[in-house]
Design a protein around this motif. Structure first.
Motif, short mmCIF file in Angstrom:
data_model
loop_
_atom_site.label_atom_id
_atom_site.label_comp_id
_atom_site.label_asym_id
_atom_site.label_seq_id
_atom_site.Cartn_x
_atom_site.Cartn_y
_atom_site.Cartn_z
N ASN A 49 43.36 55.64 129.97
CA ASN A 49 42.40 56.29 129.09
C ASN A 49 43.13 55.92 127.61
O ASN A 49 42.42 55.45 126.71
CB ASN A 49 41.72 57.56 129.22
CG ASN A 49 40.63 57.56 128.63
OD1 ASN A 49 39.65 56.77 128.35
ND2 ASN A 49 40.53 58.82 127.83
N SER A 50 44.35 56.44 127.45
CA SER A 50 44.99 56.65 126.24
C SER A 50 45.29 54.95 125.74
O SER A 50 45.59 54.87 124.77
CB SER A 50 46.17 57.55 126.56
OG SER A 50 47.57 56.80 126.93
N LYS A 52 43.23 52.26 126.82
CA LYS A 52 42.18 51.59 126.31
C LYS A 52 41.49 52.34 125.20
O LYS A 52 40.88 51.51 124.36
CB LYS A 52 41.07 52.22 127.62
CG LYS A 52 40.63 51.07 128.63
CD LYS A 52 39.61 51.60 129.50
CE LYS A 52 39.08 50.30 130.28
NZ LYS A 52 38.34 51.24 131.33
N LYS A 53 41.59 53.57 125.13
CA LYS A 53 40.95 54.24 123.86
C LYS A 53 41.73 55.14 123.00
O LYS A 53 41.72 56.33 123.16
CB LYS A 53 39.67 55.10 124.21
CG LYS A 53 38.45 54.16 124.62
CD LYS A 53 37.36 55.20 125.01
CE LYS A 53 36.49 54.46 125.84
NZ LYS A 53 35.79 55.38 126.82
N PRO A 54 42.88 54.36 122.42
CA PRO A 54 44.09 55.22 121.77
C PRO A 54 43.53 55.93 120.77
O PRO A 54 42.52 55.63 120.03
CB PRO A 54 44.96 54.15 121.51
CG PRO A 54 44.30 52.96 121.20
CD PRO A 54 42.99 53.08 122.22
N GLU A 55 44.19 56.96 120.21
CA GLU A 55 43.76 57.88 118.82
C GLU A 55 43.96 56.89 117.76
O GLU A 55 44.64 55.89 118.04
CB GLU A 55 44.86 59.16 118.81
CG GLU A 55 44.89 60.08 119.98
CD GLU A 55 43.88 61.06 119.65
OE1 GLU A 55 43.87 61.64 118.66
OE2 GLU A 55 43.12 61.51 120.71
N LYS A 56 43.44 57.27 116.59
CA LYS A 56 43.31 56.30 115.39
C LYS A 56 45.07 56.15 115.33
O LYS A 56 45.68 57.21 115.39
CB LYS A 56 42.53 57.10 114.42
CG LYS A 56 42.66 56.33 113.10
CD LYS A 56 41.73 56.93 112.23
CE LYS A 56 41.84 56.35 110.67
NZ LYS A 56 42.08 56.79 109.74
N TYR A 59 49.78 53.55 118.87
CA TYR A 59 50.22 52.43 119.43
C TYR A 59 51.17 52.46 120.63
O TYR A 59 52.21 53.05 120.47
CB TYR A 59 50.53 51.29 118.60
CG TYR A 59 49.70 51.05 117.10
CD1 TYR A 59 48.86 50.24 117.04
CD2 TYR A 59 49.97 52.04 116.04
CE1 TYR A 59 48.04 50.07 115.97
CE2 TYR A 59 49.24 52.06 114.99
CZ TYR A 59 48.22 50.89 114.95
OH TYR A 59 47.24 50.87 113.84
#
Ligand SMILES: CC(C)(COP(=O)(O)OP(=O)(O)OC[C@H]1O[C@@H](n2cnc3c(N)ncnc32)[C@H](O)[C@@H]1OP(=O)(O)O)[C@@H](O)C(=O)NCCC(=O)NCCS
Length: 159
Positions: A49-50, A52-56, A59
């Motif tokens: 999940n981190s 696929k959908k990282p925090e803004k 990287y």
């Protein structure tokens, strides 16, 4: 060896390396919880999940050789706030570099750090910051070798 963006299919290997890292740094700080450190479905899903959908502005990159992930790198572009007080509005933050403990000392960490600098420069940043646990001698040597100077000090005590 290539350095590339992490993919969801790297999640299991990231989980293995991440657990290895936490196990090591837990020797240098009392705050980590190790009981649940295993390469299980839940932990792998959390890594997936981190990626696929990282925090803004977060990287994850991996170093790969012959199809095997050897190390990973987490970078953040952080902002100083409130902006009007800073001439440097944004800076690069190396959250961590983790090299598989079986293959350290072969220059992989250095290649990842050089990549981080290029990445930050490409994003027009002028400064990079890191933090490390002072008892982590290996990490401390690595950062000093890369010309980091002490800027602030973080402390901890039990209450
Ligand atoms: C720190 C780390 C990323 C370095 O990666 P690496 O691939 O082993 O390191 P490199 O081969 O690129 O660089 C070697 C440098 O690391 C340091 N180093 C290497 N082996 C060391 C050892 N046994 N003891 C102390 N420092 C050591 C030295 O500064 C060395 O430079 P030198 O070869 O000129 O002496 C790696 O040790 C690691 O993953 N550690 C655990 C995670 C961690 O603490 N990360 C840093 C904080 S996020």
């Amino acid at each position: 060896m290539i350095i590339r963006k992490a993919k969801p299919s790297d999640a299991r290997r990231l989980c293995e390396l991440g657990n290895q890292f936490l196990r090591e740094i837990s020797m240098y700080s009392p705050i980590y919880k190790l009981e649940k450190l295993s390469v299980n479905k839940k932990n792998i899903a959390s890594w997936r999940n981190s990626v696929k959908k990282p925090e803004k502005n977060f990287y994850t990159f991996v170093a790969e050789e012959n199809g095997k992930v050897l190390a990973y790198l987490e970078l953040i572009i952080k902002e100083n706030w409130p902006k009007e007080y800073f001439k440097v509005k944004k800076y690069g933050w190396v959250e961590c570099i983790v090299v598989d403990n079986k293959i350290r000392g072969k220059g992989i960490g250095q290649k990842l750090f050089d990549f981080a600098i290029k990445f930050f420069k490409k994003n027009k940043l002028k400064f990079v910051r890191i933090s490390f646990l002072v008892k982590n001698e290996y990490g401390a040597n690595f950062w000093k070798k890369n010309k980091f100077k002490e800027e602030s000090s973080e402390m901890i005590r039990k209450i």
